[in-house]
Write a protein that holds these residues in place. Structure first.
Motif, PDB file in Angstrom:
ATOM      1  N   GLU A   1      -1.802   6.612   6.600  1.00  0.00           N
ATOM      2  CA  GLU A   1      -1.951   5.691   7.745  1.00  0.00           C
ATOM      3  C   GLU A   1      -1.611   4.249   7.394  1.00  0.00           C
ATOM      4  O   GLU A   1      -1.313   3.457   8.266  1.00  0.00           O
ATOM      5  CB  GLU A   1      -3.397   5.699   8.292  1.00  0.00           C
ATOM      6  CG  GLU A   1      -3.888   7.013   8.812  1.00  0.00           C
ATOM      7  CD  GLU A   1      -4.822   7.644   7.814  1.00  0.00           C
ATOM      8  OE1 GLU A   1      -4.333   7.971   6.715  1.00  0.00           O
ATOM      9  OE2 GLU A   1      -5.999   7.808   8.132  1.00  0.00           O
ATOM     10  N   VAL A   2      -1.734   3.915   6.102  1.00  0.00           N
ATOM     11  CA  VAL A   2      -1.518   2.511   5.730  1.00  0.00           C
ATOM     12  C   VAL A   2      -0.276   2.333   4.850  1.00  0.00           C
ATOM     13  O   VAL A   2       0.023   1.221   4.415  1.00  0.00           O
ATOM     14  CB  VAL A   2      -2.755   1.916   5.017  1.00  0.00           C
ATOM     15  CG1 VAL A   2      -3.960   2.010   5.898  1.00  0.00           C
ATOM     16  CG2 VAL A   2      -3.006   2.592   3.682  1.00  0.00           C
TER      17      VAL A   2
ATOM     18  N   VAL B   1       2.191  -0.928   4.499  1.00  0.00           N
ATOM     19  CA  VAL B   1       1.583  -2.225   4.829  1.00  0.00           C
ATOM     20  C   VAL B   1       1.629  -3.082   3.561  1.00  0.00           C
ATOM     21  O   VAL B   1       1.298  -2.608   2.471  1.00  0.00           O
ATOM     22  CB  VAL B   1       0.121  -2.057   5.302  1.00  0.00           C
ATOM     23  CG1 VAL B   1      -0.542  -3.415   5.474  1.00  0.00           C
ATOM     24  CG2 VAL B   1       0.068  -1.276   6.602  1.00  0.00           C
TER      25      VAL B   1
ATOM     26  N   MET C   1       1.294 -10.815   6.132  1.00  0.00           N
ATOM     27  CA  MET C   1       1.072  -9.369   6.102  1.00  0.00           C
ATOM     28  C   MET C   1       2.187  -8.679   6.892  1.00  0.00           C
ATOM     29  O   MET C   1       2.586  -9.165   7.960  1.00  0.00           O
ATOM     30  CB  MET C   1      -0.287  -9.069   6.750  1.00  0.00           C
ATOM     31  CG  MET C   1      -0.617  -7.602   6.805  1.00  0.00           C
ATOM     32  SD  MET C   1      -2.033  -7.360   7.874  1.00  0.00           S
ATOM     33  CE  MET C   1      -2.048  -5.588   7.966  1.00  0.00           C
TER      34      MET C   1
ATOM     35  N   PHE D   1       0.841  -1.202   0.000  1.00  0.00           N
ATOM     36  CA  PHE D   1       0.000   0.000   0.000  1.00  0.00           C
ATOM     37  C   PHE D   1       0.878   1.255   0.000  1.00  0.00           C
ATOM     38  O   PHE D   1       1.904   1.309   0.681  1.00  0.00           O
ATOM     39  CB  PHE D   1      -0.919   0.012   1.232  1.00  0.00           C
ATOM     40  CG  PHE D   1      -2.054  -0.964   1.114  1.00  0.00           C
ATOM     41  CD1 PHE D   1      -3.251  -0.586   0.519  1.00  0.00           C
ATOM     42  CD2 PHE D   1      -1.917  -2.268   1.567  1.00  0.00           C
ATOM     43  CE1 PHE D   1      -4.288  -1.496   0.392  1.00  0.00           C
ATOM     44  CE2 PHE D   1      -2.951  -3.174   1.439  1.00  0.00           C
ATOM     45  CZ  PHE D   1      -4.149  -2.789   0.855  1.00  0.00           C
TER      46      PHE D   1
ATOM     47  N   THR E   1       3.372  -5.226   8.872  1.00  0.00           N
ATOM     48  CA  THR E   1       2.909  -3.961   9.444  1.00  0.00           C
ATOM     49  C   THR E   1       4.131  -3.150   9.865  1.00  0.00           C
ATOM     50  O   THR E   1       4.781  -3.476  10.869  1.00  0.00           O
ATOM     51  CB  THR E   1       2.007  -4.217  10.685  1.00  0.00           C
ATOM     52  OG1 THR E   1       1.115  -5.280  10.366  1.00  0.00           O
ATOM     53  CG2 THR E   1       1.228  -2.994  11.097  1.00  0.00           C
TER      54      THR E   1
ATOM     55  N   ALA F   1       4.554  -0.210  11.240  1.00  0.00           N
ATOM     56  CA  ALA F   1       4.522   0.559  12.494  1.00  0.00           C
ATOM     57  C   ALA F   1       5.000  -0.253  13.684  1.00  0.00           C
ATOM     58  O   ALA F   1       5.572   0.294  14.633  1.00  0.00           O
ATOM     59  CB  ALA F   1       3.120   1.084  12.754  1.00  0.00           C
ATOM     60  N   ILE F   2       4.778  -1.577  13.662  1.00  0.00           N
ATOM     61  CA  ILE F   2       5.272  -2.398  14.764  1.00  0.00           C
ATOM     62  C   ILE F   2       6.352  -3.370  14.270  1.00  0.00           C
ATOM     63  O   ILE F   2       6.781  -4.256  15.001  1.00  0.00           O
ATOM     64  CB  ILE F   2       4.126  -3.169  15.481  1.00  0.00           C
ATOM     65  CG1 ILE F   2       3.232  -3.890  14.461  1.00  0.00           C
ATOM     66  CG2 ILE F   2       3.322  -2.283  16.379  1.00  0.00           C
ATOM     67  CD1 ILE F   2       2.239  -4.861  15.092  1.00  0.00           C
ATOM     68  N   GLN F   3       6.743  -3.174  13.006  1.00  0.00           N
ATOM     69  CA  GLN F   3       7.810  -3.990  12.419  1.00  0.00           C
ATOM     70  C   GLN F   3       7.530  -5.486  12.590  1.00  0.00           C
ATOM     71  O   GLN F   3       8.385  -6.244  13.023  1.00  0.00           O
ATOM     72  CB  GLN F   3       9.165  -3.629  13.076  1.00  0.00           C
ATOM     73  CG  GLN F   3       9.637  -2.220  12.786  1.00  0.00           C
ATOM     74  CD  GLN F   3      10.179  -2.080  11.361  1.00  0.00           C
ATOM     75  OE1 GLN F   3      11.165  -2.699  11.008  1.00  0.00           O
ATOM     76  NE2 GLN F   3       9.504  -1.287  10.535  1.00  0.00           N
ATOM     77  N   ARG F   4       6.304  -5.880  12.277  1.00  0.00           N
ATOM     78  CA  ARG F   4       5.937  -7.286  12.454  1.00  0.00           C
ATOM     79  C   ARG F   4       5.264  -7.843  11.205  1.00  0.00           C
ATOM     80  O   ARG F   4       4.504  -7.154  10.541  1.00  0.00           O
ATOM     81  CB  ARG F   4       4.929  -7.429  13.624  1.00  0.00           C
ATOM     82  CG  ARG F   4       5.512  -7.329  15.002  1.00  0.00           C
ATOM     83  CD  ARG F   4       6.544  -8.405  15.271  1.00  0.00           C
ATOM     84  NE  ARG F   4       6.106  -9.735  14.922  1.00  0.00           N
ATOM     85  CZ  ARG F   4       5.518 -10.583  15.756  1.00  0.00           C
ATOM     86  NH1 ARG F   4       5.298 -10.238  16.996  1.00  0.00           N
ATOM     87  NH2 ARG F   4       5.168 -11.787  15.363  1.00  0.00           N
ATOM     88  N   ASP F   5       5.570  -9.104  10.937  1.00  0.00           N
ATOM     89  CA  ASP F   5       4.815  -9.778   9.900  1.00  0.00           C
ATOM     90  C   ASP F   5       3.891 -10.783  10.579  1.00  0.00           C
ATOM     91  O   ASP F   5       4.174 -11.256  11.678  1.00  0.00           O
ATOM     92  CB  ASP F   5       5.746 -10.501   8.923  1.00  0.00           C
ATOM     93  CG  ASP F   5       6.719 -11.408   9.625  1.00  0.00           C
ATOM     94  OD1 ASP F   5       6.325 -12.520   9.999  1.00  0.00           O
ATOM     95  OD2 ASP F   5       7.887 -10.979   9.816  1.00  0.00           O
ATOM     96  N   ARG F   6       2.790 -11.060   9.962  1.00  0.00           N
ATOM     97  CA  ARG F   6       1.841 -12.048  10.507  1.00  0.00           C
ATOM     98  C   ARG F   6       1.396 -12.946   9.369  1.00  0.00           C
ATOM     99  O   ARG F   6       1.290 -12.496   8.226  1.00  0.00           O
ATOM    100  CB  ARG F   6       0.642 -11.362  11.152  1.00  0.00           C
ATOM    101  CG  ARG F   6      -0.348 -10.804  10.177  1.00  0.00           C
ATOM    102  CD  ARG F   6      -1.480 -10.120  10.880  1.00  0.00           C
ATOM    103  NE  ARG F   6      -1.063  -8.827  11.411  1.00  0.00           N
ATOM    104  CZ  ARG F   6      -1.660  -8.195  12.405  1.00  0.00           C
ATOM    105  NH1 ARG F   6      -2.700  -8.727  12.986  1.00  0.00           N
ATOM    106  NH2 ARG F   6      -1.253  -7.035  12.822  1.00  0.00           N
ATOM    107  N   ARG F   7       1.175 -14.186   9.721  1.00  0.00           N
ATOM    108  CA  ARG F   7       0.718 -15.142   8.730  1.00  0.00           C
ATOM    109  C   ARG F   7      -0.801 -15.100   8.718  1.00  0.00           C
ATOM    110  O   ARG F   7      -1.431 -15.106   9.779  1.00  0.00           O
ATOM    111  CB  ARG F   7       1.192 -16.536   9.141  1.00  0.00           C
ATOM    112  CG  ARG F   7       1.164 -17.541   8.055  1.00  0.00           C
ATOM    113  CD  ARG F   7       1.807 -18.831   8.564  1.00  0.00           C
ATOM    114  NE  ARG F   7       2.079 -19.739   7.462  1.00  0.00           N
ATOM    115  CZ  ARG F   7       1.159 -20.481   6.900  1.00  0.00           C
ATOM    116  NH1 ARG F   7      -0.078 -20.448   7.335  1.00  0.00           N
ATOM    117  NH2 ARG F   7       1.471 -21.280   5.890  1.00  0.00           N
ATOM    118  N   ILE F   8      -1.381 -15.039   7.539  1.00  0.00           N
ATOM    119  CA  ILE F   8      -2.840 -15.087   7.439  1.00  0.00           C
ATOM    120  C   ILE F   8      -3.210 -16.566   7.377  1.00  0.00           C
ATOM    121  O   ILE F   8      -2.819 -17.271   6.447  1.00  0.00           O
ATOM    122  CB  ILE F   8      -3.361 -14.369   6.174  1.00  0.00           C
ATOM    123  CG1 ILE F   8      -2.744 -12.965   6.031  1.00  0.00           C
ATOM    124  CG2 ILE F   8      -4.881 -14.327   6.161  1.00  0.00           C
ATOM    125  CD1 ILE F   8      -3.209 -11.940   7.017  1.00  0.00           C
ATOM    126  N   ALA F   9      -3.930 -17.005   8.394  1.00  0.00           N
ATOM    127  CA  ALA F   9      -4.241 -18.442   8.487  1.00  0.00           C
ATOM    128  C   ALA F   9      -5.276 -18.840   7.450  1.00  0.00           C
ATOM    129  O   ALA F   9      -6.091 -18.020   7.020  1.00  0.00           O
ATOM    130  CB  ALA F   9      -4.753 -18.766   9.875  1.00  0.00           C
TER     131      ALA F   9
END
Lengths: 850, 249
Positions: B77-78, B81, B97, B72, B99, B101-109
């Motif tokens: 604000e985005v 991302v 994904m 994005f 993010t 702002a918190i320097q984190r990736d997350r797996r979309i289950a």
């Protein structure tokens, strides 16, 4: 029924005060029962409601006590085919800084997929919870609030609110509102939701979640899903339905439940004596009626039925009134109990109103009625056995025959002997408690004889105070033990309970002070919250060296307190660098060599247990603790036990090296800070706060303030003593008013004669007052004696069953002496109305009496 | 983006040879080794409030064996991302994904694939690129859609292939072999409708530059416009890893 209408009802109407007192006895017992259980159930229900609402559609939860679940476990769980949905959760409670709003339960969830487990919005999707989900996820300050909380505080979408976080006060933007049912109804509606990864950051969770919520795959039964997940995550994790959290809550608040049950049992027992007293008096006064009834052909069974029906009716009415009063009590007590539970156990709930199961309410009414029947049984039986001829004679009914006394004394001695034999042999705890019951019964049976002897010894003293009135008062007591025995027994029992509890409190207090002196000796304590039990926030371990660099600081010890599962039940682990702490704290094991114990513990080769945990779980030195851990069941040998008040349900100390290696958790709940010699604690405290003010939320306590905090928590617990004392006082007043009313009625002629021969009104008053004070004093002396016995049993119960503490037997003389003016004052107050009633009686009628 | 939305919603496996040939031909004509475009998303909710977002999209590989990164660029604000998608031939895609702002990736289950893609009317599943072999299909006949003659087909996920949709109706232009409309059903209820427009031939591939996705239940609409569209651009595999996602490159 006809007998009740013709005889009982007119009697009740004529003796309204006594009838009210009879009802009040039952009412009091039931009210205490309902109040205590109601408050306890309200707190437990509030906890359960929060758990249920948060759980949503989750059928299972993967957790590991308070150590959390590493992120990789989530992927493993999500890969199980039998799992339909698995969502990580972090739960924490934040101070809202909003007046009157208290705390806010913040739930960290992964909004990309959590909706398959929890309802956030209006069904049908007519409105979005979050205006822009991407912005919500992209911005870590995003918060969804319950509509109820938002409306109560004038908060709208887009509003900014400040909350205390690990990084100090931080502003959050409200990006969504939840409807006030479902999840938003948890924690009294004070609920917020934030992104799970933002929550990890804000609450210092590292790469862990508090738990994983699971919904089984479609068509898969719960057990299959549970077994498959268990197989994947291993034995180190619990895979249980959400309701099991309430069972764990029950486990950690076990001591509270035991105390509540004990208090309730005593309150009901006291109710028995009040009923017994009232009915004994009623039967005494109505023996003419009973005689006439019997002479007219009423059978023993008719009379027995009539009095039992009376006591059942009184019990039922008193119980219903007690239920109402108890619910009011529960409403007032539940915030206090909720606060106490939060401070003691670190759990969070927000009671709203009173939640009490209909079963408990029904049980309270049934118990009250049963108690009334038990209390009324002996007088009713005695009424049924009245010889019509003797009943119609005026006589000395209040006198107990020497034969009757001898039988009671023998029975009491037999019971006491059996009880002592049980104490000596102590086969099992259940039999020990049974022995306690026998001892109480023995003392109750012995109380008329003891009352008689005490009254005899009081006679010279009363005579010395007031020669005429004192003698009359003492003789009245001596000659009519039946009239006073139940009141004396009720006062004795309630005071014994108060004395026993005070003694135990004092003994625990003394040991707690010793422990505080030995263990809590740092100059400063750094904690993330104002509460020492609150574990929502944690510090990174790296802060240890940062604090150590603050000028004036000599040494910093990181402490991690965390509940881990010990054979399926949570137990508190205290994680420290054992060698470092042992340099400042003298570990005094009760069963091990301290040097060897510290050496092995510091090498991570074992645990040091609190005596409480050892007793409650039946573990001893040399046994092996089986702890649930990410590596499966971790077997840790028990190196020794010591007195430790870290947790009410017991705790164990393990070395940081072991904990870090197995749990891979590099956080701390608190730091113990020792200062260089000559440093001013207050100045260093300010320096620490200043050093971290920009990026950490922390509280720095001085040694004195942490002691004060612990003592305040302890005193809150011991506040129960005051409830028991209050019950004791009410019992004393009610019993004495009842007894004195009857005493005056019985002695109308005697008092009339006294007035006729020139006795002054004040002399009549003094006689009544002195008799009341004498009854109170006899009850008090017996209460002191029985309190000594109760204290012994309480200490043994605390040591052997509840807390595993080896308490010293020290009689609470100061408390016991303080009871003297309180009881004498209460007795005097109780006599004021009966004394005036005695003066109002017509002299002619009095002389004609009998 | 339409290159991977179309097959996700309508990829068809053969039950009738004609239908199979039509879909295979459509897939063949749309094939490219890589793709780049800059997109604009306009989300109109039930109350006609509009939110706009922009992003850059890169894909390497094709149909069931591809990797894509969506990053994005606006609003502020985005910005940053990003979503990384690894599509697989034999199973559902992996998605992460990032993010910033918190320097984190997350797996979309996998369980979350049916949820809406960041407030748009697409679901995460709609972002997957699947091979046509993942579905069975049948030809229902011919219909004229917006002046163009189309084949009308019905597709159903093959047994063992997970999807939130139980079946879909697909319209393919006979002259271009391009998808013009898709209607996706959950059980018997129509849940999503996609319309394709502004067709343009880019390097020999007919591509719709405007997609309109309608969530029938929510009565909301997302309009997606594709700019700077290009195919077979030089892209490196190393740009489609978690490390690259974290680096923001």
């Amino acid at each position: 029924m006809t007998l009740l209408r013709l005889l009982t009802w007119p009697y009740v109407r004529k003796h309204r005060l006594r009838s009210v007192l009879t009802l009040a006895g039952i009412m009091l017992g039931v009210a205490v029962f309902v109040g205590m259980h109601g408050a306890n159930q309200t707190v437990a229900q509030a906890f359960a409601a929060t758990v249920n609402r948060i759980a949503g559609k989750a059928q299972l939860q993967v957790s590991a006590g308070e150590t959390g679940v590493p992120e990789e476990v989530l992927e493993a769980v999500q890969s199980v085919r039998e799992v339909g949905a698995a969502a990580p959760v972090i739960e924490a409670v934040l101070n809202t800084n909003l007046k009157g709003q208290g705390n806010l339960l913040v739930l960290g969830v992964d909004m990309t997929g959590d909706r398959s487990l929890r309802d956030y919005d209006i069904e049908g999707g007519e409105e979005d919870v979050v205006e822009d989900p991407l912005v919500f996820l992209a911005q870590p300050d995003s918060l969804i609030l319950s509509r109820k909380f938002a409306e109560a505080n004038g908060i709208q979408r887009g509003s900014r609110i400040t909350l205390d976080t690990m990084q100090g006060p931080r502003q959050f933007t409200v990006r969504g509102l939840m409807k006030s049912d479902g999840l938003a109804g948890a924690f009294g509606g004070n609920v917020a939701v934030m992104d799970i990864y933002a929550a990890q950051f804000i609450f210092g969770r590292g790469r862990r979640f508090d738990r994983i919520d699971i919904g089984a795959a479609e068509g898969v039964d719960l057990e299959t899903s549970q077994n498959k997940v268990r197989a994947v995550v291993g034995e180190g994790y619990d895979v249980l339905p959400p309701a099991s959290r309430t069972q764990q809550f029950d486990a950690i608040s076990r001591s509270l439940s035991i105390t509540i049950n004990l208090t309730s049992v005593f309150a009901l027992m006291i109710g028995v004596f009040i009923i017994y007293n009232s009915f004994s008096i009623a039967i005494t006064q109505r023996r003419n009626e009973i005689g006439i009834l019997r002479a007219l052909g009423a059978s023993e069974r008719d009379v027995l039925r009539m009095f039992l029906a009376e006591s059942a009716a009184a019990g039922l009415a008193g119980s219903i009134l007690g239920l109402g009063l108890g619910l009011l009590m529960a409403r007032s007590l539940s915030p206090f109990m909720s606060n106490m539970v939060r401070e003691l156990y670190g759990t969070h709930q927000m009671p709203d109103g009173v939640s009490m199961s209909p079963w408990t309410m029904a049980a309270a009414v049934a118990l009250g009625t049963a108690v009334s029947l038990v209390g009324g049984w002996l007088p009713a039986r005695s009424a049924a056995r009245v010889d019509p001829v003797k009943a119609l004679q005026k006589g000395r009914y209040q006198v107990l025959s020497e034969g009757e006394n001898r039988i009671r004394r023998i029975a009491a001695l037999v019971l006491a002997a059996v009880s002592i034999a049980i104490v000596v042999t102590r086969p099992t705890l259940t039999i020990f408690y049974f022995g306690y019951g026998l001892m109480v019964l023995a003392l109750v049976l012995l109380s008329p004889s003891l009352s008689h002897w005490i009254a005899l010894s009081l006679r010279p003293l009363l005579r010395l105070i007031r020669p005429v009135e004192g003698t009359l008062a003492a003789d009245s007591l001596i000659q009519a033990p039946r009239r006073t025995s139940a009141t004396v027994a009720a006062v004795m029992l309630s005071l014994a309970l108060a004395v026993g509890f005070a003694g135990v409190s004092r003994a625990i207090y003394t040991q707690l002070l010793d422990w505080v002196d030995d263990t809590l000796n740092p100059d400063l304590f750094v904690a993330p919250t104002e509460s020492v039990t609150q574990r929502s926030y944690r510090f990174p371990l790296s802060m240890t060296s940062e604090i150590a660099q603050v000028p004036g600081v000599e040494e910093v010890q990181a402490v991690r307190t965390v509940r881990v599962q010990l054979k399926g039940v949570p137990a508190m682990a205290v994680v420290v660098d054992v060698r470092q702490v042992a340099g400042r704290v003298k570990y005094k094991p009760v069963d091990a060599d301290p040097v060897e114990m510290v050496q092995l513990a510091s090498e991570g080769k074992g645990a040091i247990l609190s005596t409480t945990l050892a007793v409650i779980r039946g573990i001893k030195k040399g046994d092996v603790l089986e702890l649930a851990s990410p590596e499966g069941i971790l077997k840790v040998p028990v190196l020794g036990t010591r007195v430790d008040f870290s947790d009410q349900q017991g705790a164990f100390i393990i070395d940081r090296s072991l904990y870090s290696r197995v749990w891979k958790d590099e956080t701390a709940n608190a730091f113990r800070v020792y200062l260089r010699k000559g440093e001013d604690p207050e100045a260093v405290r300010r320096r620490i706060i200043e050093r971290f003010s920009s990026n950490r939320k922390l509280f720095v306590f001085t040694n004195a303030s942490i002691r004060e905090l612990i003592m305040r928590n302890t005193e809150q617990w011991f506040g129960m003593t005051y409830i028991q004392l209050l019950v004791a006082l009410i019992v004393a007043v009610m019993g004495i008013v009842n007894t004195m009313t009857v005493s005056i009625a019985d002695r109308r002629r005697e008092l009339g004669v006294l007035q006729a021969v020139g006795g002054l009104r004040n002399q009549i008053r003094n006689t009544v007052w002195l008799e009341a004070v004498a009854i109170g004093t006899v009850g008090l002396v017996l209460g002191w004696l029985m309190g000594a016995v109760t204290l012994y049993y309480n200490i043994e119960m605390i040591g052997g069953d509840m807390a595993g503490l080896d308490l010293d037997y020290v009689y609470p003389f100061r408390f016991a002496l303080a009871l003297f003016p309180v009881i004498v004052g209460a007795a005097f107050l109780a006599a004021l109305w009966p004394a005036e009633a005695a003066l109002r009686a017509s002299l002619v009628e009095s002389l004609e009496y009998e | 983006m339409n290159r991977w939305i179309i097959p996700a919603l309508a990829a068809i496996a053969a039950t009738a040879q004609d239908a199979r040939q039509i879909v295979d031909e459509a897939q063949k004509r749309a094939r490219s080794n890589s793709q780049h475009y800059e997109g604009t998303l306009q989300v109109l909710d039930g109350k006609n409030r509009m939110a706009e977002k922009r992003w850059q999209y890169d894909r390497i590989g094709a149909f069931g064996d591809s990797k894509a990164v969506l990053r994005f660029t606006a609003p502020a604000e985005v910005k940053g991302v990003a979503l990384l998608i690894h599509n697989h031939k034999d199973r559902a895609s992996d998605q992460w994904m990032w993010t910033p702002a918190i320097q984190r990736d997350r797996r979309i289950a996998l369980q979350d694939r049916s949820t809406r893609f960041f407030g748009t009317d697409f679901s995460f599943e709609d972002l997957e690129e699947r091979d046509s072999a993942h579905h069975d299909y049948k030809l229902l006949g011919e219909e004229t859609v917006e002046g163009a003659v189309c084949w009308k087909l019905e597709s159903q996920p093959r047994p063992g292939r997970s999807s939130q949709y139980t079946r879909s109706l697909v319209w393919i232009r006979k002259d271009l072999y391009a998808f013009v409309r898709v209607e996706a059903f959950r059980k018997d209820a129509l849940v999503r409708r996609i319309r394709y427009g502004d067709f343009e031939n880019v390097k020999g591939i007919w591509t719709a530059r405007t997609l309109e996705v309608e969530d029938v239940t929510r009565k909301s609409k997302t309009v997606m416009k594709l700019d700077k569209l290009d195919y077979n651009v030089p892209l490196s595999e190393s740009g489609f890893t978690l490390q690259a996602l974290r680096r923001g490159s």
